[in-house]
Design an enzyme around this catalytic site. Sequence first.
Site, mmCIF file in Angstrom:
data_model
loop_
_atom_site.group_PDB
_atom_site.id
_atom_site.type_symbol
_atom_site.label_atom_id
_atom_site.label_comp_id
_atom_site.label_asym_id
_atom_site.label_seq_id
_atom_site.Cartn_x
_atom_site.Cartn_y
_atom_site.Cartn_z
ATOM 1 N N ASP A 114 -2.464 -1.128 10.457
ATOM 2 C CA ASP A 114 -2.615 -1.147 9.004
ATOM 3 C C ASP A 114 -3.279 -2.415 8.467
ATOM 4 O O ASP A 114 -3.546 -2.501 7.267
ATOM 5 C CB ASP A 114 -1.235 -1.028 8.335
ATOM 6 C CG ASP A 114 -0.791 0.417 8.201
ATOM 7 O OD1 ASP A 114 -1.610 1.325 8.447
ATOM 8 O OD2 ASP A 114 0.383 0.625 7.841
ATOM 9 N N LYS A 142 0.860 -1.194 0.000
ATOM 10 C CA LYS A 142 0.000 0.000 0.000
ATOM 11 C C LYS A 142 0.887 1.231 0.000
ATOM 12 O O LYS A 142 2.058 1.181 0.390
ATOM 13 C CB LYS A 142 -0.923 0.039 1.216
ATOM 14 C CG LYS A 142 -0.243 -0.013 2.606
ATOM 15 C CD LYS A 142 0.285 1.286 3.184
ATOM 16 C CE LYS A 142 0.860 1.112 4.594
ATOM 17 N NZ LYS A 142 1.624 2.264 5.082
HETATM 18 C C1 CDM Z 1 1.871 4.902 9.924
HETATM 19 C C2 CDM Z 1 0.968 3.865 9.302
HETATM 20 O O1 CDM Z 1 1.696 2.954 8.496
HETATM 21 C C3 CDM Z 1 -0.055 4.568 8.406
HETATM 22 O O2 CDM Z 1 -0.646 3.683 7.539
HETATM 23 C C4 CDM Z 1 0.240 3.069 10.365
HETATM 24 O O3 CDM Z 1 -0.552 3.889 11.173
HETATM 25 C C5 CDM Z 1 1.181 2.200 11.188
HETATM 26 O O4 CDM Z 1 0.591 0.966 11.271
HETATM 27 P P1 CDM Z 1 1.373 -0.348 11.750
HETATM 28 O O5 CDM Z 1 2.691 -0.455 11.080
HETATM 29 O O6 CDM Z 1 0.383 -1.475 11.595
HETATM 30 O O7 CDM Z 1 1.648 0.038 13.230
HETATM 31 P P2 CDM Z 1 1.425 -0.778 14.557
HETATM 32 O O8 CDM Z 1 2.212 -2.044 14.498
HETATM 33 O O9 CDM Z 1 -0.027 -0.824 14.884
HETATM 34 O O10 CDM Z 1 2.142 0.260 15.584
HETATM 35 C C6 CDM Z 1 3.518 0.391 15.734
HETATM 36 C C7 CDM Z 1 3.754 1.497 16.747
HETATM 37 O O11 CDM Z 1 3.529 2.789 16.153
HETATM 38 C C8 CDM Z 1 2.846 3.661 17.022
HETATM 39 N N1 CDM Z 1 1.563 4.047 16.418
HETATM 40 C C9 CDM Z 1 1.037 3.341 15.372
HETATM 41 C C10 CDM Z 1 -0.143 3.720 14.776
HETATM 42 C C11 CDM Z 1 -0.806 4.853 15.283
HETATM 43 N N2 CDM Z 1 -1.952 5.272 14.739
HETATM 44 N N3 CDM Z 1 -0.290 5.555 16.311
HETATM 45 C C12 CDM Z 1 0.887 5.168 16.883
HETATM 46 O O12 CDM Z 1 1.343 5.811 17.811
HETATM 47 C C13 CDM Z 1 2.680 2.919 18.325
HETATM 48 O O13 CDM Z 1 3.769 3.276 19.148
HETATM 49 C C14 CDM Z 1 2.810 1.465 17.936
HETATM 50 O O14 CDM Z 1 3.329 0.682 18.957
HETATM 51 N N1 ATP Z 2 5.720 -11.194 7.570
HETATM 52 C C1 ATP Z 2 6.395 -10.101 7.933
HETATM 53 N N2 ATP Z 2 6.893 -9.291 6.979
HETATM 54 C C2 ATP Z 2 7.569 -8.164 7.327
HETATM 55 N N3 ATP Z 2 7.815 -7.785 8.585
HETATM 56 C C3 ATP Z 2 7.348 -8.544 9.574
HETATM 57 C C4 ATP Z 2 6.623 -9.738 9.284
HETATM 58 N N4 ATP Z 2 6.294 -10.266 10.450
HETATM 59 C C5 ATP Z 2 6.779 -9.484 11.410
HETATM 60 N N5 ATP Z 2 7.433 -8.437 10.901
HETATM 61 C C6 ATP Z 2 8.069 -7.331 11.690
HETATM 62 O O1 ATP Z 2 7.335 -6.122 11.460
HETATM 63 C C7 ATP Z 2 8.217 -5.023 11.222
HETATM 64 C C8 ATP Z 2 7.538 -4.003 10.286
HETATM 65 O O2 ATP Z 2 7.393 -4.608 9.068
HETATM 66 P P1 ATP Z 2 6.628 -3.988 7.827
HETATM 67 O O3 ATP Z 2 7.218 -4.555 6.591
HETATM 68 O O4 ATP Z 2 5.148 -4.159 8.010
HETATM 69 O O5 ATP Z 2 6.979 -2.444 7.964
HETATM 70 P P2 ATP Z 2 6.368 -1.262 7.235
HETATM 71 O O6 ATP Z 2 6.392 -1.529 5.764
HETATM 72 O O7 ATP Z 2 7.041 -0.055 7.742
HETATM 73 O O8 ATP Z 2 4.854 -1.321 7.697
HETATM 74 P P3 ATP Z 2 3.798 -0.165 7.899
HETATM 75 O O9 ATP Z 2 3.653 0.555 6.634
HETATM 76 O O10 ATP Z 2 2.590 -1.012 8.237
HETATM 77 O O11 ATP Z 2 4.321 0.659 9.022
HETATM 78 C C9 ATP Z 2 9.464 -5.656 10.630
HETATM 79 O O12 ATP Z 2 10.602 -4.890 10.905
HETATM 80 C C10 ATP Z 2 9.505 -7.027 11.287
HETATM 81 O O13 ATP Z 2 10.262 -6.975 12.491
#
Ligand code: CDM
Ligand code: ATP
Length: 286
Positions: free
Chosen positions: A136, A11
């Site tokens: 997400d 996305k």
């Molecule tokens: C920034 C975005 O990627 C926008 O799409 C998302 O809101 C993040 O979503 P995500 O990667 O699924 O994040 P999560 O695994 O739920 O959260 C990771 C950490 O980011 C912070 N977090 C995340 C989402 C949010 N709305 N507020 C936060 O403060 C929190 O500290 C949380 O512990």
């Molecule tokens: N199947 C998986 N693929 C990728 N990362 C994973 C998976 N399972 C657990 N993780 C953990 O989740 C963390 C975040 O991964 P991800 O690829 O979703 O990051 P991101 O692209 O920044 O996501 P977002 O846009 O949701 O913030 C990784 O650094 C890893 O430690």
Amino acid sequence: MQMLTLPAPAKLNLMLHITGRRADGYHELQTLFQFLDYGDELSFRLREDGQIRLLTELPGVDHDSNLIVRAARLLQRESGCTLGADIQLTKRLPMGGGIGGGSSDAATSLLGLDHLWNTGLGEDRLAELGLSLGADVPVFVRGRAAFAEGVGERLQPVDLAEPWFLVIAPQVSVSTAEIFADPELTRNTPAITVRSLLAGGGHNDCQPVVEKRYPEVRNALSLLNKFVQARMTGTGACVFGSFPNEGEADKVRRQLPATLPSFVARGRNVSMLHRSLEQMAQEASA
Ligand SMILES: C[C@](O)(CO)[C@H](O)COP(=O)(O)OP(=O)(O)OC[C@H]1O[C@@H](n2ccc(N)nc2=O)[C@H](O)[C@@H]1O
Ligand SMILES: Nc1ncnc2c1ncn2[C@@H]1O[C@H](COP(=O)(O)OP(=O)(O)OP(=O)(O)O)[C@@H](O)[C@H]1O
């Protein structure tokens, strides 16, 4: 033995405004999600013995904390299903890239196993389970481009133009938690309506904080800005620009340093995962 292969698309956050902070520390935001026709791929093979085994190792992620395994076990628990699965992952999406690789893998795991195990939980419950895995995940479960509010879980489907994107993936992994914890993050952008957003504009409040901490992201943005308006997705590290067709996106990609990973993909309002599931349903009823 029954086998199912499904995509886990990326996305983009076309904009990301942070409008507040909740008592539990999570941030209230407004964001526009669109899918790309590029991503990971998961294959599921049914097991009768109830075991969940991810056969592909992901560097730096333990088997049991991989979101694919966590999603599978959660679904098993919630549905009371006694079946299991062997799962293989083809990883294409950079981790910590802000293009939702882990979240999309989790959603494909939920929907794929829901299909294979025939749990009958329904999309609303699957989206709820997804939210408990990450903010997400629900948009990937729903599979429709959306304007999101709350912590990203209140989704309003939108119909957007579907341009081509050039995405640059700087070789750094940005921790979402670290960016949301930064004292310099803007957290009081006034809320806007979806109507005024679609009329034009929007920005990413996380971008200045990430640019300051990660020179690799700053450099990628200034490089891409020479050709097209560049923006960061989510909390980075990926940056993107949009183009009216594939040829123009490819032309710019060819001018980037060969050492900088990048790809060209089309923006999609219906995710590839849902296209695949719909096609399977049509074939089954034909
Ligand atoms: C920034 C975005 O990627 C926008 O799409 C998302 O809101 C993040 O979503 P995500 O990667 O699924 O994040 P999560 O695994 O739920 O959260 C990771 C950490 O980011 C912070 N977090 C995340 C989402 C949010 N709305 N507020 C936060 O403060 C929190 O500290 C949380 O512990
Ligand atoms: N199947 C998986 N693929 C990728 N990362 C994973 C998976 N399972 C657990 N993780 C953990 O989740 C963390 C975040 O991964 P991800 O690829 O979703 O990051 P991101 O692209 O920044 O996501 P977002 O846009 O949701 O913030 C990784 O650094 C890893 O430690």
